[in-house]
Motif scaffolding. Structure first.
Motif, short mmCIF file in Angstrom:
data_model
loop_
_atom_site.label_atom_id
_atom_site.label_comp_id
_atom_site.label_asym_id
_atom_site.label_seq_id
_atom_site.Cartn_x
_atom_site.Cartn_y
_atom_site.Cartn_z
N THR A 27 -77.17 -17.45 -3.52
CA THR A 27 -78.52 -16.97 -3.82
C THR A 27 -78.76 -15.57 -3.28
N ASP A 28 -77.81 -15.06 -2.49
CA ASP A 28 -77.95 -13.72 -1.93
C ASP A 28 -77.71 -12.66 -3.00
N ARG A 29 -78.44 -11.58 -2.90
CA ARG A 29 -78.24 -10.46 -3.82
C ARG A 29 -77.11 -9.60 -3.30
N LEU A 30 -76.46 -8.91 -4.21
CA LEU A 30 -75.37 -8.01 -3.82
C LEU A 30 -75.96 -6.70 -3.31
N SER A 31 -75.31 -6.16 -2.30
CA SER A 31 -75.75 -4.87 -1.76
C SER A 31 -75.29 -3.75 -2.69
N ALA A 32 -75.87 -2.58 -2.52
CA ALA A 32 -75.47 -1.42 -3.30
C ALA A 32 -74.01 -1.08 -3.04
N GLU A 33 -73.57 -1.26 -1.81
CA GLU A 33 -72.18 -0.97 -1.47
C GLU A 33 -71.22 -1.88 -2.21
N VAL A 34 -71.54 -3.16 -2.30
CA VAL A 34 -70.68 -4.12 -3.01
C VAL A 34 -70.67 -3.80 -4.50
N LEU A 35 -71.82 -3.47 -5.07
CA LEU A 35 -71.88 -3.12 -6.48
C LEU A 35 -71.08 -1.85 -6.76
N ASP A 36 -71.17 -0.87 -5.86
CA ASP A 36 -70.40 0.36 -6.03
C ASP A 36 -68.91 0.08 -5.96
N ALA A 37 -68.47 -0.74 -5.01
CA ALA A 37 -67.06 -1.08 -4.89
C ALA A 37 -66.58 -1.84 -6.13
N SER A 38 -67.43 -2.69 -6.68
CA SER A 38 -67.07 -3.42 -7.89
C SER A 38 -66.88 -2.47 -9.06
N VAL A 40 -66.01 0.71 -8.91
CA VAL A 40 -64.77 1.45 -8.68
C VAL A 40 -63.58 0.61 -9.14
N LEU A 41 -63.59 -0.68 -8.81
CA LEU A 41 -62.51 -1.57 -9.21
C LEU A 41 -62.43 -1.70 -10.72
N VAL A 42 -63.56 -1.90 -11.37
CA VAL A 42 -63.57 -2.05 -12.83
C VAL A 42 -63.07 -0.77 -13.50
N ASP A 43 -63.52 0.38 -13.01
CA ASP A 43 -63.06 1.65 -13.57
C ASP A 43 -61.55 1.79 -13.44
N ALA A 44 -61.01 1.44 -12.28
CA ALA A 44 -59.56 1.52 -12.06
C ALA A 44 -58.81 0.59 -13.00
N LEU A 45 -59.32 -0.61 -13.19
CA LEU A 45 -58.68 -1.56 -14.10
C LEU A 45 -58.74 -1.08 -15.54
N MET A 46 -59.86 -0.47 -15.91
CA MET A 46 -59.98 0.06 -17.28
C MET A 46 -58.98 1.19 -17.50
N ARG A 47 -58.84 2.08 -16.52
CA ARG A 47 -57.86 3.17 -16.65
C ARG A 47 -56.45 2.61 -16.75
N ARG A 48 -56.17 1.60 -15.94
CA ARG A 48 -54.84 0.98 -15.96
C ARG A 48 -54.55 0.38 -17.34
N GLY A 49 -55.54 -0.28 -17.92
CA GLY A 49 -55.37 -0.87 -19.25
C GLY A 49 -55.15 0.19 -20.32
#
Length: 57
Positions: A27-38, A40-49
């Motif tokens: 039920t906890d909301r994600l922090s801005a830091e966690v969303l930012d890290a997510s 970055v990860l998605v962008d890296a995976l997209m570039r890799r693909g």
């Protein structure tokens, strides 16, 4: 894990957490830091693909 029959298409294995039989969602909301890290990860995976497909980097 659940193994689901798909008829002529074979079977698929689904983790319990992906179903309504798993634990209740947090039920906890994600922090801005966690969303930012997510992001970055998605962008890296997209570039890799794109690189794996021979697309632009």
């Amino acid at each position: 894990m659940f193994v689901c029959a798909r008829g002529a298409n074979g079977t698929i294995t689904v983790p319990q957490a992906w179903t309504d039989r798993g634990e209740a969602p947090a039920t906890d909301r994600l922090s801005a830091e966690v969303l930012d890290a997510s992001r970055v990860l998605v962008d890296a995976l997209m570039r890799r693909g794109e690189q794996a497909e021979g697309g632009a980097s």
